[in-house]
Design a protein around this motif. Structure first.
Motif, mmCIF file in Angstrom:
data_model
loop_
_atom_site.group_PDB
_atom_site.id
_atom_site.type_symbol
_atom_site.label_atom_id
_atom_site.label_comp_id
_atom_site.label_asym_id
_atom_site.label_seq_id
_atom_site.Cartn_x
_atom_site.Cartn_y
_atom_site.Cartn_z
ATOM 1 N N ALA A 176 -7.908 6.527 9.205
ATOM 2 C CA ALA A 176 -6.524 6.040 9.159
ATOM 3 C C ALA A 176 -6.488 4.546 8.850
ATOM 4 O O ALA A 176 -5.652 4.084 8.061
ATOM 5 C CB ALA A 176 -5.816 6.330 10.488
ATOM 6 N N ALA A 177 -7.405 3.784 9.436
ATOM 7 C CA ALA A 177 -7.459 2.336 9.176
ATOM 8 C C ALA A 177 -7.824 2.058 7.719
ATOM 9 O O ALA A 177 -7.250 1.164 7.087
ATOM 10 C CB ALA A 177 -8.460 1.670 10.121
ATOM 11 N N ILE A 178 -8.751 2.822 7.181
ATOM 12 C CA ILE A 178 -9.146 2.646 5.784
ATOM 13 C C ILE A 178 -7.970 2.996 4.865
ATOM 14 O O ILE A 178 -7.682 2.268 3.909
ATOM 15 C CB ILE A 178 -10.388 3.497 5.448
ATOM 16 N N ALA A 179 -7.273 4.082 5.142
ATOM 17 C CA ALA A 179 -6.126 4.475 4.323
ATOM 18 C C ALA A 179 -5.052 3.387 4.348
ATOM 19 O O ALA A 179 -4.474 3.046 3.309
ATOM 20 C CB ALA A 179 -5.553 5.805 4.809
ATOM 21 N N GLN A 180 -4.808 2.816 5.531
ATOM 22 C CA GLN A 180 -3.820 1.742 5.636
ATOM 23 C C GLN A 180 -4.283 0.512 4.856
ATOM 24 O O GLN A 180 -3.494 -0.122 4.161
ATOM 25 C CB GLN A 180 -3.568 1.382 7.089
ATOM 26 N N ALA A 181 -5.555 0.176 4.930
ATOM 27 C CA ALA A 181 -6.087 -0.979 4.203
ATOM 28 C C ALA A 181 -5.955 -0.776 2.691
ATOM 29 O O ALA A 181 -5.587 -1.700 1.962
ATOM 30 C CB ALA A 181 -7.548 -1.222 4.590
ATOM 31 N N ILE A 182 -6.218 0.427 2.218
ATOM 32 C CA ILE A 182 -6.086 0.723 0.783
ATOM 33 C C ILE A 182 -4.631 0.583 0.357
ATOM 34 O O ILE A 182 -4.326 -0.014 -0.682
ATOM 35 C CB ILE A 182 -6.643 2.125 0.463
ATOM 36 N N ASP A 183 -3.707 1.119 1.159
ATOM 37 C CA ASP A 183 -2.276 0.995 0.844
ATOM 38 C C ASP A 183 -1.849 -0.463 0.786
ATOM 39 O O ASP A 183 -1.130 -0.874 -0.124
ATOM 40 C CB ASP A 183 -1.424 1.736 1.875
ATOM 41 N N LEU A 184 -2.282 -1.259 1.756
ATOM 42 C CA LEU A 184 -1.935 -2.680 1.765
ATOM 43 C C LEU A 184 -2.502 -3.406 0.552
ATOM 44 O O LEU A 184 -1.835 -4.251 -0.045
ATOM 45 C CB LEU A 184 -2.424 -3.342 3.060
ATOM 46 N N GLN A 185 -3.731 -3.060 0.180
ATOM 47 C CA GLN A 185 -4.345 -3.683 -0.993
ATOM 48 C C GLN A 185 -3.555 -3.355 -2.254
ATOM 49 O O GLN A 185 -3.289 -4.219 -3.079
ATOM 50 C CB GLN A 185 -5.796 -3.213 -1.148
ATOM 51 N N GLN A 186 -3.177 -2.092 -2.399
ATOM 52 C CA GLN A 186 -2.415 -1.677 -3.581
ATOM 53 C C GLN A 186 -1.052 -2.349 -3.621
ATOM 54 O O GLN A 186 -0.592 -2.771 -4.677
ATOM 55 C CB GLN A 186 -2.291 -0.158 -3.623
ATOM 56 N N GLU A 187 -0.402 -2.459 -2.470
ATOM 57 C CA GLU A 187 0.883 -3.158 -2.410
ATOM 58 C C GLU A 187 0.708 -4.610 -2.814
ATOM 59 O O GLU A 187 1.517 -5.171 -3.550
ATOM 60 C CB GLU A 187 1.474 -3.079 -0.999
ATOM 61 N N SER A 188 -0.347 -5.223 -2.329
ATOM 62 C CA SER A 188 -0.619 -6.624 -2.640
ATOM 63 C C SER A 188 -0.846 -6.817 -4.132
ATOM 64 O O SER A 188 -0.349 -7.773 -4.739
ATOM 65 C CB SER A 188 -1.841 -7.102 -1.861
ATOM 66 N N GLU A 189 -1.585 -5.898 -4.761
ATOM 67 C CA GLU A 189 -1.854 -5.986 -6.183
ATOM 68 C C GLU A 189 -0.595 -5.782 -7.012
ATOM 69 O O GLU A 189 -0.458 -6.337 -8.094
ATOM 70 C CB GLU A 189 -2.933 -4.976 -6.582
ATOM 71 N N GLY A 236 2.272 -6.696 -5.895
ATOM 72 C CA GLY A 236 3.158 -7.799 -5.513
ATOM 73 C C GLY A 236 4.347 -7.330 -4.707
ATOM 74 O O GLY A 236 5.350 -8.039 -4.624
ATOM 75 N N THR A 237 4.232 -6.156 -4.081
ATOM 76 C CA THR A 237 5.357 -5.634 -3.325
ATOM 77 C C THR A 237 5.237 -5.860 -1.823
ATOM 78 O O THR A 237 6.153 -5.608 -1.078
ATOM 79 C CB THR A 237 5.538 -4.117 -3.555
ATOM 80 N N HIS A 238 4.085 -6.344 -1.378
ATOM 81 C CA HIS A 238 3.890 -6.558 0.058
ATOM 82 C C HIS A 238 4.488 -7.897 0.459
ATOM 83 O O HIS A 238 4.278 -8.915 -0.190
ATOM 84 C CB HIS A 238 2.400 -6.532 0.413
ATOM 85 N N THR A 239 5.240 -7.892 1.508
ATOM 86 C CA THR A 239 5.822 -9.138 2.016
ATOM 87 C C THR A 239 5.123 -9.518 3.308
ATOM 88 O O THR A 239 4.681 -8.658 4.077
ATOM 89 C CB THR A 239 7.335 -8.974 2.283
ATOM 90 N N GLN A 240 5.023 -10.811 3.536
ATOM 91 C CA GLN A 240 4.417 -11.313 4.756
ATOM 92 C C GLN A 240 5.316 -10.973 5.939
ATOM 93 O O GLN A 240 6.527 -11.053 5.856
ATOM 94 C CB GLN A 240 4.233 -12.833 4.688
ATOM 95 N N ARG A 241 4.723 -10.610 7.049
ATOM 96 C CA ARG A 241 5.511 -10.292 8.256
ATOM 97 C C ARG A 241 5.390 -11.396 9.250
ATOM 98 O O ARG A 241 4.482 -12.076 9.401
ATOM 99 C CB ARG A 241 5.001 -9.000 8.877
#
Length: 146
Positions: free
Chosen positions: A126-139, A141-146
């Motif tokens: 689950a942690a790896i899946a979340q990390a992959i999702d965050l990386q893809q969002e970052s690439e 440019g859709t991830h916002t800082q919390r």
């Protein structure tokens, strides 16, 4: 006595472009102007249409990360594409084929680390899946800082 004019050796970009152009035609891409084959090749390789055009004209080589998708699209084995296209030597292709492995999966990583406990595996997966999702969002440019 006539002077001979030597034809310059084609550059790797020219050799690669000619090879891909030929292979793309065999693979069903109609590369004549206005036929849509260049756009289809761009779509199938993840490249921009302008990058495909520059590659086919022998002006530039694609980025290394794009070679595999190009090979798949034009139905040529990757080592063959790289050698015949003048990107790498035959010796390098042998080294490449001996050292290429499939990408490791999260499950494969846990297996290789000897992690067998089901709760720990579930937590790490689950942690790896979340990390992959965050990386893809970052690439993207859709991830916002919390």
């Amino acid at each position: 006595m006539q002077a001979t004019v030597e034809t310059p050796e084609p550059t790797p970009a020219q050799r690669f472009g000619a090879l891909v152009h030929e292979a793309a035609g065999r693979a069903g891409y109609d590369l004549t102007p206005g036929a849509g084959g260049r756009l289809a090749l761009a779509r199938d390789t993840g490249m921009s249409a302008s990058a495909v055009s520059r590659m086919l004209r022998g002006e530039t080589l694609p980025r290394p990360a794009q070679f595999q998708r190009i090979a798949q699209a034009v139905r040529v084995e990757l080592p063959d594409l790289l050698v015949r296209g003048g990107v790498i030597s035959p010796d390098s292709a042998n080294d490449l084929s001996q050292g290429v492995r499939s990408p490791i999966t999260p499950e494969g990583a846990l297996d290789s680390w000897g992690i067998r406990h089901p709760v720990i595996r579930k937590f790490l997966l689950a942690a790896i899946a979340q990390a992959i999702d965050l990386q893809q969002e970052s690439e993207r440019g859709t991830h916002t800082q919390r």
